[in-house]
Motif scaffolding. Structure first.
Motif, PDB file in Angstrom:
ATOM      1  N   ASN A 170      48.696  24.338  34.805  1.00  0.00           N
ATOM      2  CA  ASN A 170      49.887  23.756  34.175  1.00  0.00           C
ATOM      3  C   ASN A 170      49.484  22.996  32.913  1.00  0.00           C
ATOM      4  O   ASN A 170      50.262  22.222  32.380  1.00  0.00           O
ATOM      5  CB  ASN A 170      50.626  22.841  35.154  1.00  0.00           C
ATOM      6  CG  ASN A 170      49.789  21.651  35.592  1.00  0.00           C
ATOM      7  OD1 ASN A 170      48.589  21.599  35.376  1.00  0.00           O
ATOM      8  ND2 ASN A 170      50.433  20.694  36.231  1.00  0.00           N
ATOM      9  N   ASP A 171      48.296  23.218  32.410  1.00  0.00           N
ATOM     10  CA  ASP A 171      47.783  22.545  31.217  1.00  0.00           C
ATOM     11  C   ASP A 171      48.250  23.291  29.971  1.00  0.00           C
ATOM     12  O   ASP A 171      47.830  24.424  29.726  1.00  0.00           O
ATOM     13  CB  ASP A 171      46.252  22.511  31.269  1.00  0.00           C
ATOM     14  CG  ASP A 171      45.652  21.698  30.139  1.00  0.00           C
ATOM     15  OD1 ASP A 171      46.390  21.298  29.211  1.00  0.00           O
ATOM     16  OD2 ASP A 171      44.428  21.467  30.183  1.00  0.00           O
ATOM     17  N   PRO A 172      49.102  22.674  29.156  1.00  0.00           N
ATOM     18  CA  PRO A 172      49.594  23.371  27.954  1.00  0.00           C
ATOM     19  C   PRO A 172      48.519  23.573  26.894  1.00  0.00           C
ATOM     20  O   PRO A 172      48.705  24.373  25.982  1.00  0.00           O
ATOM     21  CB  PRO A 172      50.708  22.455  27.438  1.00  0.00           C
ATOM     22  CG  PRO A 172      50.376  21.104  27.979  1.00  0.00           C
ATOM     23  CD  PRO A 172      49.679  21.334  29.284  1.00  0.00           C
ATOM     24  N   ALA A 173      47.387  22.914  27.003  1.00  0.00           N
ATOM     25  CA  ALA A 173      46.323  23.068  26.008  1.00  0.00           C
ATOM     26  C   ALA A 173      45.780  24.493  25.972  1.00  0.00           C
ATOM     27  O   ALA A 173      45.223  24.917  24.954  1.00  0.00           O
ATOM     28  CB  ALA A 173      45.181  22.089  26.298  1.00  0.00           C
ATOM     29  N   VAL A 174      45.938  25.250  27.048  1.00  0.00           N
ATOM     30  CA  VAL A 174      45.432  26.625  27.046  1.00  0.00           C
ATOM     31  C   VAL A 174      46.240  27.522  26.115  1.00  0.00           C
ATOM     32  O   VAL A 174      45.780  28.603  25.752  1.00  0.00           O
ATOM     33  CB  VAL A 174      45.400  27.227  28.474  1.00  0.00           C
ATOM     34  CG1 VAL A 174      44.506  26.419  29.380  1.00  0.00           C
ATOM     35  CG2 VAL A 174      46.800  27.350  29.059  1.00  0.00           C
ATOM     36  N   LEU A 175      47.420  27.081  25.713  1.00  0.00           N
ATOM     37  CA  LEU A 175      48.265  27.888  24.840  1.00  0.00           C
ATOM     38  C   LEU A 175      47.912  27.745  23.367  1.00  0.00           C
ATOM     39  O   LEU A 175      48.288  28.562  22.556  1.00  0.00           O
ATOM     40  CB  LEU A 175      49.740  27.516  25.028  1.00  0.00           C
ATOM     41  CG  LEU A 175      50.292  27.720  26.428  1.00  0.00           C
ATOM     42  CD1 LEU A 175      51.724  27.226  26.499  1.00  0.00           C
ATOM     43  CD2 LEU A 175      50.200  29.168  26.840  1.00  0.00           C
ATOM     44  N   PHE A 176      47.200  26.711  23.006  1.00  0.00           N
ATOM     45  CA  PHE A 176      46.907  26.453  21.611  1.00  0.00           C
ATOM     46  C   PHE A 176      45.644  27.185  21.201  1.00  0.00           C
ATOM     47  O   PHE A 176      44.647  27.150  21.891  1.00  0.00           O
ATOM     48  CB  PHE A 176      46.730  24.952  21.365  1.00  0.00           C
ATOM     49  CG  PHE A 176      47.916  24.134  21.804  1.00  0.00           C
ATOM     50  CD1 PHE A 176      47.727  22.917  22.415  1.00  0.00           C
ATOM     51  CD2 PHE A 176      49.214  24.589  21.615  1.00  0.00           C
ATOM     52  CE1 PHE A 176      48.812  22.166  22.835  1.00  0.00           C
ATOM     53  CE2 PHE A 176      50.295  23.851  22.022  1.00  0.00           C
ATOM     54  CZ  PHE A 176      50.097  22.626  22.651  1.00  0.00           C
ATOM     55  N   GLY A 177      45.705  27.842  20.021  1.00  0.00           N
ATOM     56  CA  GLY A 177      44.538  28.541  19.516  1.00  0.00           C
ATOM     57  C   GLY A 177      43.605  27.583  18.796  1.00  0.00           C
ATOM     58  O   GLY A 177      43.919  26.415  18.579  1.00  0.00           O
ATOM     59  N   ALA A 178      42.484  28.080  18.405  1.00  0.00           N
ATOM     60  CA  ALA A 178      41.536  27.280  17.640  1.00  0.00           C
ATOM     61  C   ALA A 178      42.124  26.985  16.272  1.00  0.00           C
ATOM     62  O   ALA A 178      42.871  27.789  15.717  1.00  0.00           O
ATOM     63  CB  ALA A 178      40.221  28.039  17.505  1.00  0.00           C
ATOM     64  N   PRO A 179      41.822  25.824  15.701  1.00  0.00           N
ATOM     65  CA  PRO A 179      42.366  25.506  14.379  1.00  0.00           C
ATOM     66  C   PRO A 179      41.862  26.483  13.327  1.00  0.00           C
ATOM     67  O   PRO A 179      40.722  26.927  13.370  1.00  0.00           O
ATOM     68  CB  PRO A 179      41.850  24.081  14.106  1.00  0.00           C
ATOM     69  CG  PRO A 179      40.738  23.862  15.060  1.00  0.00           C
ATOM     70  CD  PRO A 179      40.952  24.788  16.222  1.00  0.00           C
ATOM     71  N   ALA A 180      42.744  26.821  12.396  1.00  0.00           N
ATOM     72  CA  ALA A 180      42.376  27.745  11.321  1.00  0.00           C
ATOM     73  C   ALA A 180      41.525  27.014  10.298  1.00  0.00           C
ATOM     74  O   ALA A 180      41.731  25.844  10.007  1.00  0.00           O
ATOM     75  CB  ALA A 180      43.637  28.301  10.661  1.00  0.00           C
ATOM     76  N   VAL A 181      40.557  27.727   9.741  1.00  0.00           N
ATOM     77  CA  VAL A 181      39.682  27.169   8.715  1.00  0.00           C
ATOM     78  C   VAL A 181      39.891  27.992   7.455  1.00  0.00           C
ATOM     79  O   VAL A 181      39.834  29.215   7.483  1.00  0.00           O
ATOM     80  CB  VAL A 181      38.206  27.242   9.161  1.00  0.00           C
ATOM     81  CG1 VAL A 181      37.303  26.726   8.056  1.00  0.00           C
ATOM     82  CG2 VAL A 181      38.006  26.463  10.442  1.00  0.00           C
ATOM     83  N   ALA A 182      40.144  27.306   6.346  1.00  0.00           N
ATOM     84  CA  ALA A 182      40.352  28.012   5.085  1.00  0.00           C
ATOM     85  C   ALA A 182      39.245  27.650   4.116  1.00  0.00           C
ATOM     86  O   ALA A 182      38.854  26.494   4.012  1.00  0.00           O
ATOM     87  CB  ALA A 182      41.704  27.648   4.487  1.00  0.00           C
ATOM     88  N   THR A 183      38.738  28.648   3.427  1.00  0.00           N
ATOM     89  CA  THR A 183      37.752  28.422   2.373  1.00  0.00           C
ATOM     90  C   THR A 183      38.262  29.122   1.128  1.00  0.00           C
ATOM     91  O   THR A 183      39.259  29.848   1.169  1.00  0.00           O
ATOM     92  CB  THR A 183      36.374  28.996   2.761  1.00  0.00           C
ATOM     93  OG1 THR A 183      36.476  30.416   2.809  1.00  0.00           O
ATOM     94  CG2 THR A 183      35.888  28.456   4.088  1.00  0.00           C
ATOM     95  N   GLY A 184      37.571  28.935   0.021  1.00  0.00           N
ATOM     96  CA  GLY A 184      37.980  29.577  -1.220  1.00  0.00           C
ATOM     97  C   GLY A 184      37.955  31.096  -1.119  1.00  0.00           C
ATOM     98  O   GLY A 184      38.705  31.779  -1.778  1.00  0.00           O
ATOM     99  N   ALA A 185      37.088  31.633  -0.260  1.00  0.00           N
ATOM    100  CA  ALA A 185      36.948  33.082  -0.150  1.00  0.00           C
ATOM    101  C   ALA A 185      37.821  33.663   0.958  1.00  0.00           C
ATOM    102  O   ALA A 185      37.841  34.854   1.166  1.00  0.00           O
ATOM    103  CB  ALA A 185      35.496  33.442   0.125  1.00  0.00           C
ATOM    104  N   LEU A 186      38.548  32.799   1.674  1.00  0.00           N
ATOM    105  CA  LEU A 186      39.304  33.264   2.824  1.00  0.00           C
ATOM    106  C   LEU A 186      40.731  32.739   2.750  1.00  0.00           C
ATOM    107  O   LEU A 186      40.953  31.542   2.628  1.00  0.00           O
ATOM    108  CB  LEU A 186      38.635  32.759   4.114  1.00  0.00           C
ATOM    109  CG  LEU A 186      39.265  33.141   5.428  1.00  0.00           C
ATOM    110  CD1 LEU A 186      39.196  34.651   5.627  1.00  0.00           C
ATOM    111  CD2 LEU A 186      38.551  32.447   6.566  1.00  0.00           C
ATOM    112  N   ASP A 187      41.700  33.624   2.798  1.00  0.00           N
ATOM    113  CA  ASP A 187      43.098  33.225   2.766  1.00  0.00           C
ATOM    114  C   ASP A 187      43.610  33.221   4.200  1.00  0.00           C
ATOM    115  O   ASP A 187      43.699  34.275   4.828  1.00  0.00           O
ATOM    116  CB  ASP A 187      43.898  34.205   1.899  1.00  0.00           C
ATOM    117  CG  ASP A 187      45.352  33.787   1.761  1.00  0.00           C
ATOM    118  OD1 ASP A 187      45.636  32.601   1.991  1.00  0.00           O
ATOM    119  OD2 ASP A 187      46.178  34.652   1.430  1.00  0.00           O
ATOM    120  N   VAL A 188      43.943  32.050   4.713  1.00  0.00           N
ATOM    121  CA  VAL A 188      44.381  31.927   6.098  1.00  0.00           C
ATOM    122  C   VAL A 188      45.838  31.502   6.120  1.00  0.00           C
ATOM    123  O   VAL A 188      46.228  30.555   5.443  1.00  0.00           O
ATOM    124  CB  VAL A 188      43.522  30.879   6.853  1.00  0.00           C
ATOM    125  CG1 VAL A 188      44.040  30.687   8.260  1.00  0.00           C
ATOM    126  CG2 VAL A 188      42.081  31.315   6.875  1.00  0.00           C
TER     127      VAL A 188
END
Length: 162
Positions: free
Chosen positions: A135-153
């Motif tokens: 019943n832990d809602p934390a399992v629904l959250f994905g890993a935080p997105a990381v953006a760099t100059g070479a990567l469009d997130v």
């Protein structure tokens, strides 16, 4: 999970992966000297009364290993705060003890029986080797997105382009 990449013409990276094996193990230390724990630890051993009307029980530890397939259900609670208490249950419908640790006996604490259970092939008609309930809602959250100059997130906060 073990997998192997396939080679393809004039490329250093794999074209795809072929899955070779999958293993799910659950290790735990049991602190109860009960029939079910000892039966799992010693490969199906069963205790029986020595005679009628006696309170002495006997079991024989076999020198011949045998399979002892059983279902395994592990429950635990994650207490984050007084308001946040989450329950977890991991269920393996078919499992077997694949490794035992040395038993531990001490004058100041209970006996300890360390075991590792390995999930076996699913029962007929099923495709899963384990089920995790929580019943832990934390399992629904994905890993935080990381953006760099070479990567469009694109994050959930930003609308997607059409």
């Amino acid at each position: 999970m073990e997998k192997e990449g396939t080679e393809h013409w004039q490329q250093l990276t794999p074209a795809r992966y072929i899955y070779k094996s999958q293993e799910l193990t659950v290790a735990s230390v049991f602190q109860e000297t009960k029939g079910e724990v000892l039966s799992a630890y010693f490969g199906g051993m069963k205790f029986a009364a020595v005679g009628t009307g006696t309170k002495t029980y006997r079991a024989e530890i076999s020198s011949i290993p045998k399979s002892d397939v059983r279902a395994l259900c592990v429950d635990w609670t994650d207490v984050v705060s007084d308001e946040e208490v989450y329950s977890h249950r991991l269920y393996l419908p078919r499992a077997e003890v694949s490794e035992t640790e040395d038993s531990q006996f001490s004058r100041t604490q209970e006996a300890r029986w360390g075991m590792t259970f390995s999930a076996l092939a699913p029962p007929k008609g099923k495709t899963y080797i384990a089920v995790w309930l929580t019943n832990d809602p934390a399992v629904l959250f994905g890993a935080p997105a990381v953006a760099t100059g070479a990567l469009d997130v694109i994050t959930e906060d930003q609308p997607r382009a059409k």
